[in-house]
Design a protein around this motif. Structure first.
Motif, PDB file in Angstrom:
ATOM      1  N   VAL A   1       0.833  -1.204   0.000  1.00 30.71           N
ATOM      2  CA  VAL A   1       0.000   0.000   0.000  1.00 30.71           C
ATOM      3  C   VAL A   1       0.866   1.252   0.000  1.00 30.71           C
ATOM      4  CG1 VAL A   1      -1.697   1.317   1.333  1.00 30.71           C
ATOM      5  CG2 VAL A   1      -1.948  -1.154   1.097  1.00 30.71           C
ATOM      6  N   GLU A   2       1.936   1.248   0.770  1.00 29.75           N
ATOM      7  CA  GLU A   2       2.834   2.400   0.805  1.00 29.75           C
ATOM      8  C   GLU A   2       3.473   2.650  -0.560  1.00 29.75           C
ATOM      9  OE1 GLU A   2       5.609   1.514   3.835  1.00 29.75           O
ATOM     10  OE2 GLU A   2       4.232   1.927   5.511  1.00 29.75           O
ATOM     11  N   ILE A   3       3.891   1.584  -1.223  1.00 27.74           N
ATOM     12  CA  ILE A   3       4.513   1.735  -2.542  1.00 27.74           C
ATOM     13  C   ILE A   3       3.513   2.280  -3.552  1.00 27.74           C
ATOM     14  CG2 ILE A   3       5.531   0.445  -4.453  1.00 27.74           C
ATOM     15  CD1 ILE A   3       6.781  -1.408  -2.355  1.00 27.74           C
ATOM     16  N   ILE A   4       2.283   1.770  -3.531  1.00 21.04           N
ATOM     17  CA  ILE A   4       1.249   2.267  -4.448  1.00 21.04           C
ATOM     18  C   ILE A   4       0.980   3.746  -4.193  1.00 21.04           C
ATOM     19  CG2 ILE A   4      -1.182   2.056  -5.077  1.00 21.04           C
ATOM     20  CD1 ILE A   4      -0.957  -0.938  -4.544  1.00 21.04           C
ATOM     21  N   LEU A   5       0.933   4.145  -2.917  1.00 17.64           N
ATOM     22  CA  LEU A   5       0.691   5.549  -2.591  1.00 17.64           C
ATOM     23  C   LEU A   5       1.841   6.437  -3.063  1.00 17.64           C
ATOM     24  CD1 LEU A   5      -0.873   5.373   0.993  1.00 17.64           C
ATOM     25  CD2 LEU A   5      -2.024   5.836  -1.169  1.00 17.64           C
ATOM     26  N   MET A   6       3.074   5.930  -2.994  1.00  9.56           N
ATOM     27  CA  MET A   6       4.215   6.727  -3.465  1.00  9.56           C
ATOM     28  C   MET A   6       4.120   6.982  -4.968  1.00  9.56           C
ATOM     29  SD  MET A   6       7.346   5.005  -1.364  1.00  9.56           S
ATOM     30  CE  MET A   6       7.150   4.658   0.388  1.00  9.56           C
ATOM     31  N   PHE A   7       3.813   5.938  -5.733  1.00  8.26           N
ATOM     32  CA  PHE A   7       3.649   6.126  -7.173  1.00  8.26           C
ATOM     33  C   PHE A   7       2.464   7.041  -7.475  1.00  8.26           C
ATOM     34  CE2 PHE A   7       5.961   1.941  -7.478  1.00  8.26           C
ATOM     35  CZ  PHE A   7       7.078   2.457  -8.088  1.00  8.26           C
ATOM     36  N   TYR A   8       1.403   6.917  -6.684  1.00  5.48           N
ATOM     37  CA  TYR A   8       0.236   7.774  -6.884  1.00  5.48           C
ATOM     38  C   TYR A   8       0.580   9.235  -6.619  1.00  5.48           C
ATOM     39  CZ  TYR A   8      -4.457   9.688  -6.173  1.00  5.48           C
ATOM     40  OH  TYR A   8      -5.589  10.456  -6.241  1.00  5.48           O
TER      41      TYR A   8
END
Length: 492
Positions: free
Chosen positions: A352-359
């Motif tokens: 989830v953290e990685i997805i939020l960073m890309f977002y």
């Protein structure tokens, strides 16, 4: 003992070679992708080889290198988090022994070094080299342009160093600070990069909330919206009538030479807009049911969920900052990676953290090009000048270099910053970090509220048919004093 020493030296040598090969392969992939992206938007030039073609090619290679470094900065923190979780899950696996703390620290140091190199050397060189013509009276050629470029770089370096020297002398006027003013490598460059990172963080703070609200509009243009209380056949029929009327007016104006010019250009532009609207309506009509009624709501819910989770995590981080000092972003010099999990819920939270960073990164880029100040940097396919490409590469480099710092400052992740990224002076200031979190939460919430209230209002007006009333109140024919629908001049 000598055999043991040789064995240890051999292991260290092979580890260093392996790390260099891995770094080279990762950068080669990023360089190839960056080259494909830039050549897609770069304006096509002539095939003949001349001086300007050589200069453009050198600038293209430098821009590609800078964009590859930007990509490395974007993937830096996600790659570190994934590596930490893999090492924690498979601590004794032989096939992942290459994924160690030395490699991760080396990647952070290389990205930091290349970011400084691109920002302070390569991109200014590319811009001055592209704009140079050689000094007056000197022989024209590549050598003359290189000489002028280096002179401009030297003058720019003196200007920047002078500004930093004066600013640091005004801020810190104690004896120790005065002595450090003459230390170029240990004081000037870290202090200058710290200022640049703060500017990048502020730019992210300005662009990301705007981009998050803009993402709904962008995805709405790419996807097909569901038809609710709309009659597409009627809209297509009305658009078809408007297209025929504009076509008749355009044919009538072309037969009268005295009304050619700006009026014909305006009619052509209106006709193109009508045809674009017609194509969009026909695409919505031909779209399948799952694309209209399922895909669009799912994508909108994903965007809304990502934005809401980001705001909630920032709000929780504000509470942690008020009650716990360990919530402050800090750097780490420990070589051990994967000893302890930094995520409360393990792999799921890390994903989830990685997805939020890309977002956040995609939203910041979308918000950057949505601001009126930076609209001129928007790249166009096969029609972007090298000067614009240089500006885009510098902007993306600043945004991507500040992304790991922003993610750690906002509490998106608890992974400590490594290398020079953790040496920024402003990271230790509690009031700056707290104000940064508060501004992000408040501005993002306000942008979303404004976006959804305006969107709901427009959809309600469209569903009730009140938008047509607004259009009918406006003058339907701005050129009513010139021509009617059949091409003859109107009489008052």
């Amino acid at each position: 003992m000598e055999e043991d020493d040789v064995t240890i030296r051999e292991q260290n040598f092979h580890s260093q070679v392996r790390e260099y090969i891995i770094c080279f392969l990762l950068f080669a992939v990023l360089y190839i992708v960056s080259y494909c992206i830039i050549t897609r938007y770069k304006r096509k030039s002539d095939d003949h080889e001349d001086e300007d073609a050589v200069v453009n090619r050198i600038s293209l290679y430098l821009c590609t290198f800078t964009l590859a470094v930007s990509g490395g900065a974007v993937f830096l923190l996600p790659f570190s988090i994934i590596s930490s979780e893999i090492l924690l899950s498979f601590p004794r696996n032989y096939y992942i022994q290459w994924l160690n703390g030395s490699l991760i620290h080396g990647l952070w140091n290389l990205v930091s070094l290349f970011s400084n190199l691109c920002l302070f050397v390569l991109m200014p060189f590319a811009y001055f080299f592209l704009e140079s013509e050689g000094f007056a009276g000197s022989k024209k050629g590549i050598k003359a342009r290189i000489l002028e470029t280096f002179v401009m770089l030297f003058l720019l370096a003196l200007l920047i160093l002078g500004i930093v020297w004066v600013a640091s002398a005004l801020i810190d006027n104690d004896a120790a600070s005065m002595e450090s003013l003459y230390d170029l490598w240990e004081f000037y460059l870290p202090y200058l990069y710290s200022c640049i990172s703060l500017m990048g963080g502020l730019l992210l703070l300005m662009c990301t909330p705007v981009g998050m609200s803009r993402m709904f509009t962008v995805m709405g243009q790419l996807l097909v919206k569901p038809t609710i209380l709309e009659d597409l056949d009627e809209q297509i029929y009305c658009i078809h009538l408007q297209e025929e009327a504009l076509q008749r007016r355009l044919n009538g104006s072309s037969s009268h030479t005295y009304i050619r010019g700006s009026f014909t250009f305006q009619l052509t532009k209106e006709l193109d807009n009508i045809r674009n609207q017609k194509n969009k309506l026909e695409r919505r009509k031909k779209a399948s049911g799952w694309e209209k009624n399922l895909l669009y709501p799912i994508v909108m819910l994903i965007l809304l969920a990502g934005t809401a989770i980001s705001v909630i995590m920032v709000a929780l981080n504000i509470l942690y900052l008020l009650v716990d000092e360990t919530a402050m972003p800090k750097g780490s010099t420990e070589r051990g990676i994967g000893n302890t999990s930094l995520s409360t819920f393990g792999v799921i939270q890390a994903v989830v953290e990685i997805i939020l960073m890309f977002y956040l990164m995609v939203s910041s880029v979308v918000g950057f090009y949505s601001l009126r100040v930076f609209e001129g940097f928007t790249p166009r396919k096969d029609d972007t000048t090298m000067t614009t490409i240089i500006g885009c590469c510098v902007s993306i480099l600043v945004l991507s270099s500040a992304l790991p710092v922003m993610s750690r400052t906002l509490g998106i992740t608890r992974f400590d910053l490594l290398g020079d990224f953790g040496r920024f002076n402003w990271l230790g200031n509690f009031y700056i970090v707290l104000s940064y979190n508060l501004l992000f939460a408040v501005v993002t919430t306000l942008c979303l509220v404004r976006k959804f209230t305006s969107a709901v209002r427009e959809e309600l007006l469209k569903a009730l048919g009140l938008d047509k009333l607004q259009l009918s109140n406006s003058p339907a024919d701005p050129e009513s004093g010139k021509l009617s629908a059949n091409g003859h001049q109107k009489t008052l």
